[in-house]
Design a protein around this motif. Structure first.
Motif, PDB file in Angstrom:
ATOM      1  N   MET A 131       0.844  -1.185   0.000  1.00 48.32           N
ATOM      2  CA  MET A 131       0.000   0.000   0.000  1.00 48.32           C
ATOM      3  C   MET A 131       0.880   1.235   0.000  1.00 48.32           C
ATOM      4  O   MET A 131       1.767   1.378   0.849  1.00 48.32           O
ATOM      5  N   SER A 132       0.643   2.127  -0.946  1.00 47.40           N
ATOM      6  CA  SER A 132       1.369   3.397  -1.034  1.00 47.40           C
ATOM      7  C   SER A 132       0.437   4.517  -0.623  1.00 47.40           C
ATOM      8  O   SER A 132      -0.637   4.697  -1.228  1.00 47.40           O
ATOM      9  N   GLU A 133       0.833   5.272   0.404  1.00 43.98           N
ATOM     10  CA  GLU A 133      -0.048   6.304   0.965  1.00 43.98           C
ATOM     11  C   GLU A 133       0.796   7.395   1.625  1.00 43.98           C
ATOM     12  O   GLU A 133       1.640   7.099   2.471  1.00 43.98           O
ATOM     13  N   PRO A 134       0.589   8.681   1.266  1.00 40.55           N
ATOM     14  CA  PRO A 134       1.388   9.747   1.856  1.00 40.55           C
ATOM     15  C   PRO A 134       1.006  10.119   3.283  1.00 40.55           C
ATOM     16  O   PRO A 134       1.827  10.647   4.037  1.00 40.55           O
ATOM     17  N   ASP A 135      -0.243   9.842   3.681  1.00 35.58           N
ATOM     18  CA  ASP A 135      -0.711  10.227   5.018  1.00 35.58           C
ATOM     19  C   ASP A 135      -0.278   9.191   6.054  1.00 35.58           C
ATOM     20  O   ASP A 135      -0.574   7.995   5.920  1.00 35.58           O
ATOM     21  N   ALA A 136       0.400   9.655   7.105  1.00 36.50           N
ATOM     22  CA  ALA A 136       0.958   8.738   8.108  1.00 36.50           C
ATOM     23  C   ALA A 136      -0.124   7.952   8.834  1.00 36.50           C
ATOM     24  O   ALA A 136       0.050   6.757   9.110  1.00 36.50           O
ATOM     25  N   GLN A 137      -1.242   8.603   9.171  1.00 35.56           N
ATOM     26  CA  GLN A 137      -2.300   7.896   9.890  1.00 35.56           C
ATOM     27  C   GLN A 137      -2.918   6.797   9.029  1.00 35.56           C
ATOM     28  O   GLN A 137      -3.206   5.703   9.509  1.00 35.56           O
ATOM     29  N   ARG A 138      -3.117   7.089   7.759  1.00 31.27           N
ATOM     30  CA  ARG A 138      -3.673   6.068   6.867  1.00 31.27           C
ATOM     31  C   ARG A 138      -2.685   4.933   6.644  1.00 31.27           C
ATOM     32  O   ARG A 138      -3.084   3.773   6.525  1.00 31.27           O
ATOM     33  N   ARG A 139      -1.398   5.275   6.569  1.00 33.01           N
ATOM     34  CA  ARG A 139      -0.394   4.209   6.441  1.00 33.01           C
ATOM     35  C   ARG A 139      -0.449   3.290   7.654  1.00 33.01           C
ATOM     36  O   ARG A 139      -0.307   2.064   7.536  1.00 33.01           O
ATOM     37  N   ALA A 140      -0.654   3.866   8.827  1.00 31.21           N
ATOM     38  CA  ALA A 140      -0.709   3.063  10.050  1.00 31.21           C
ATOM     39  C   ALA A 140      -1.895   2.104  10.036  1.00 31.21           C
ATOM     40  O   ALA A 140      -1.842   1.019  10.623  1.00 31.21           O
ATOM     41  N   MET A 141      -2.986   2.499   9.365  1.00 35.31           N
ATOM     42  CA  MET A 141      -4.180   1.657   9.313  1.00 35.31           C
ATOM     43  C   MET A 141      -4.086   0.568   8.253  1.00 35.31           C
ATOM     44  O   MET A 141      -4.795  -0.437   8.316  1.00 35.31           O
ATOM     45  N   ALA A 142      -3.228   0.776   7.262  1.00 33.62           N
ATOM     46  CA  ALA A 142      -3.216  -0.099   6.090  1.00 33.62           C
ATOM     47  C   ALA A 142      -2.958  -1.563   6.432  1.00 33.62           C
ATOM     48  O   ALA A 142      -3.599  -2.464   5.889  1.00 33.62           O
ATOM     49  N   SER A 143      -2.016  -1.812   7.339  1.00 31.97           N
ATOM     50  CA  SER A 143      -1.703  -3.201   7.679  1.00 31.97           C
ATOM     51  C   SER A 143      -2.867  -3.891   8.378  1.00 31.97           C
ATOM     52  O   SER A 143      -3.013  -5.115   8.294  1.00 31.97           O
ATOM     53  N   THR A 144      -3.704  -3.108   9.054  1.00 31.13           N
ATOM     54  CA  THR A 144      -4.889  -3.675   9.712  1.00 31.13           C
ATOM     55  C   THR A 144      -5.867  -4.228   8.689  1.00 31.13           C
ATOM     56  O   THR A 144      -6.620  -5.159   8.979  1.00 31.13           O
ATOM     57  N   PHE A 145      -5.859  -3.643   7.500  1.00 24.43           N
ATOM     58  CA  PHE A 145      -6.831  -4.027   6.482  1.00 24.43           C
ATOM     59  C   PHE A 145      -6.204  -4.797   5.322  1.00 24.43           C
ATOM     60  O   PHE A 145      -6.701  -4.737   4.196  1.00 24.43           O
ATOM     61  N   GLY A 146      -5.117  -5.527   5.592  1.00 19.49           N
ATOM     62  CA  GLY A 146      -4.629  -6.472   4.599  1.00 19.49           C
ATOM     63  C   GLY A 146      -3.284  -6.195   3.977  1.00 19.49           C
ATOM     64  O   GLY A 146      -2.720  -7.084   3.325  1.00 19.49           O
ATOM     65  N   ALA A 147      -2.739  -4.992   4.116  1.00 16.56           N
ATOM     66  CA  ALA A 147      -1.454  -4.701   3.491  1.00 16.56           C
ATOM     67  C   ALA A 147      -0.331  -5.466   4.180  1.00 16.56           C
ATOM     68  O   ALA A 147      -0.274  -5.528   5.407  1.00 16.56           O
ATOM     69  N   THR A 148       0.558  -6.045   3.385  1.00 18.38           N
ATOM     70  CA  THR A 148       1.745  -6.704   3.945  1.00 18.38           C
ATOM     71  C   THR A 148       2.927  -5.749   4.006  1.00 18.38           C
ATOM     72  O   THR A 148       3.853  -5.951   4.796  1.00 18.38           O
ATOM     73  N   ASP A 149       2.912  -4.725   3.157  1.00 19.66           N
ATOM     74  CA  ASP A 149       3.961  -3.706   3.131  1.00 19.66           C
ATOM     75  C   ASP A 149       3.298  -2.348   2.936  1.00 19.66           C
ATOM     76  O   ASP A 149       2.312  -2.238   2.185  1.00 19.66           O
ATOM     77  N   VAL A 150       3.845  -1.335   3.572  1.00 22.09           N
ATOM     78  CA  VAL A 150       3.312   0.021   3.456  1.00 22.09           C
ATOM     79  C   VAL A 150       4.459   0.963   3.146  1.00 22.09           C
ATOM     80  O   VAL A 150       5.507   0.899   3.790  1.00 22.09           O
ATOM     81  N   VAL A 151       4.272   1.828   2.129  1.00 19.32           N
ATOM     82  CA  VAL A 151       5.331   2.762   1.751  1.00 19.32           C
ATOM     83  C   VAL A 151       4.783   4.178   1.679  1.00 19.32           C
ATOM     84  O   VAL A 151       3.603   4.404   1.377  1.00 19.32           O
ATOM     85  N   ASP A 152       5.662   5.124   1.959  1.00 20.47           N
ATOM     86  CA  ASP A 152       5.372   6.544   1.796  1.00 20.47           C
ATOM     87  C   ASP A 152       5.883   6.938   0.415  1.00 20.47           C
ATOM     88  O   ASP A 152       7.083   6.870   0.157  1.00 20.47           O
ATOM     89  N   PRO A 153       4.992   7.345  -0.507  1.00 21.42           N
ATOM     90  CA  PRO A 153       5.446   7.642  -1.875  1.00 21.42           C
ATOM     91  C   PRO A 153       6.449   8.790  -1.936  1.00 21.42           C
ATOM     92  O   PRO A 153       7.177   8.918  -2.933  1.00 21.42           O
TER      93      PRO A 153
END
Length: 367
Positions: free
Chosen positions: A194-216
């Protein structure tokens, strides 16, 4: 009935309107819960989306569920009292697109909350019998409403042809992006970035299925070698980088609504034989959506971050500006009281709404 009405000048009012009557082949639904979409907020703030312009008062809201309280001719009266999720579209089933199974592309489509068609931020709506999908008792009213955005995610994952062991890059951790991640996980994707610039949304991403999260915008933003890319952001730069991240023969699906035009890396698309396509709503997705929710493979209830009454629609539409907000729900009949019976126990009598459950009764077509 009470309805939240958006006016061309941006005003929101609560109006009294007649309860619509189901035409032949339709059902009357008492609306239980309505999820709010970015398109609803866009109509409020800008008065238009592309060629669709608010030129007359309109009721917003296209993510809805409720209880059938009346039926039109040719619909079994046994449906009265049934909890349903509303697929908010009425295509011309005789069009070539509909007959081929792609009824979402019907040029004569009437879609909830798309000018000039009213949506579901009101107490009662009518919909075609086949587009009112029965909901299991253990599925919540909110989940029934959120079958709609889940259907967008299902359509995107199908277009991307994600299968067991695949790797997926999803740009944008908003509601649709998070649902795409959940559906990708449900179908067996091995790596979900999951690629997402917002830190709070990045923090939520793994809860909803993401295995990796990146800040674009970060130093480790580069992603390579994925088999599928889904843009749920509508940002041109995200679409370009997503296409560059694809392996040969990868598939890119554009879901987010952003710029009308963008410059794409055509040499990458040609040299790697990338398949690039878009998603426009959905078709034949509700059975899958209800199966995913009912089985627990997708959790839409956890995405609800705000609940509002019909008098609070403006606040509900602005909830997307609150940090940490994912999905706001409006209850047109009032916020649920835990001490009261559930929706399946209070479907209500047709007489209480002025609607007949007689399948042979004459019904007027709701405009």
């Amino acid at each position: 009935m009470r309805a939240s009405v958006l006016h061309p000048d941006g005003a929101l009012t609560i109006d009294e309107r007649p309860v619509p009557q189901p035409a032949a082949g339709e059902v009357l639904v008492r609306v239980g819960a309505v999820g709010l979409c970015g398109s609803d907020a866009h109509y409020l703030r800008h008065g238009r989306i592309g060629e669709y312009v608010v030129t007359a008062p309109i009721v917003l809201g296209h993510e809805a569920g409720g209880v059938i309280v009346g039926v039109g001719a040719y619909v079994s009266a046994s449906r009265v009292g049934q909890r349903v999720s509303i697929e908010p579209q009425t295509p011309d089933m005789a069009s070539p697109e509909s007959r081929s199974g792609r009824y979402n592309l019907c040029p004569h489509m009437r879609f909830f909350a798309t000018p000039p068609v009213d949506g579901a931020l009101c107490e009662y709506v009518t919909i075609g019998d086949a587009f009112a999908h029965a909901v299991p008792d253990h599925v919540s009213d909110e989940a029934a409403a959120l079958c709609e955005p889940l259907s967008v995610a299902i359509a995107a994952i199908r277009k991307a042809e994600v299968a067991v062991g695949d790797s997926v890059l999803i740009a944008g951790a908003g509601p649709i992006g998070l649902l795409c991640a959940q559906v990708a996980r449900a179908v067996g994707a091995d790596r979900i970035v999951m690629s997402e610039p917002d830190a709070q949304r990045r923090a939520m991403a793994s809860t909803f299925g993401a295995t990796d999260v990146v800040d674009p915008g970060g130093p480790s933003a580069r992603v390579d070698g994925v088999t599928a890319f889904i843009d749920a952001s509508g940002v041109a730069a995200a679409a370009v980088e997503g296409i560059r991240a694809l392996s040969p023969a990868g598939r890119a699906v554009l879901v987010g609504m952003g710029a009308d035009e963008m410059t794409l890396p055509t040499s990458v698309i040609q040299n790697r034989e990338i398949v690039l396509t878009g998603v426009f709503r959905y078709a034949n997705t509700w059975p899958t959506a209800l199966s995913l929710i009912s089985s627990g493979r997708v959790d839409v209830d956890a995405m609800v971050t705000g609940r509002f009454g019909l008098d609070e629609v403006r606040a509900a539409l602005d909830a997307d500006r609150t940090p940490g907000s994912i999905k706001a729900i409006v209850y047109p009949g009032g916020l649920p009281d835990p001490s009261r019976p559930g929706p399946s126990q209070q479907a209500g009598l047709a007489a209480s709404t002025g609607a007949s459950s007689d399948p042979h009764a004459d019904k007027e077509v709701h405009p």
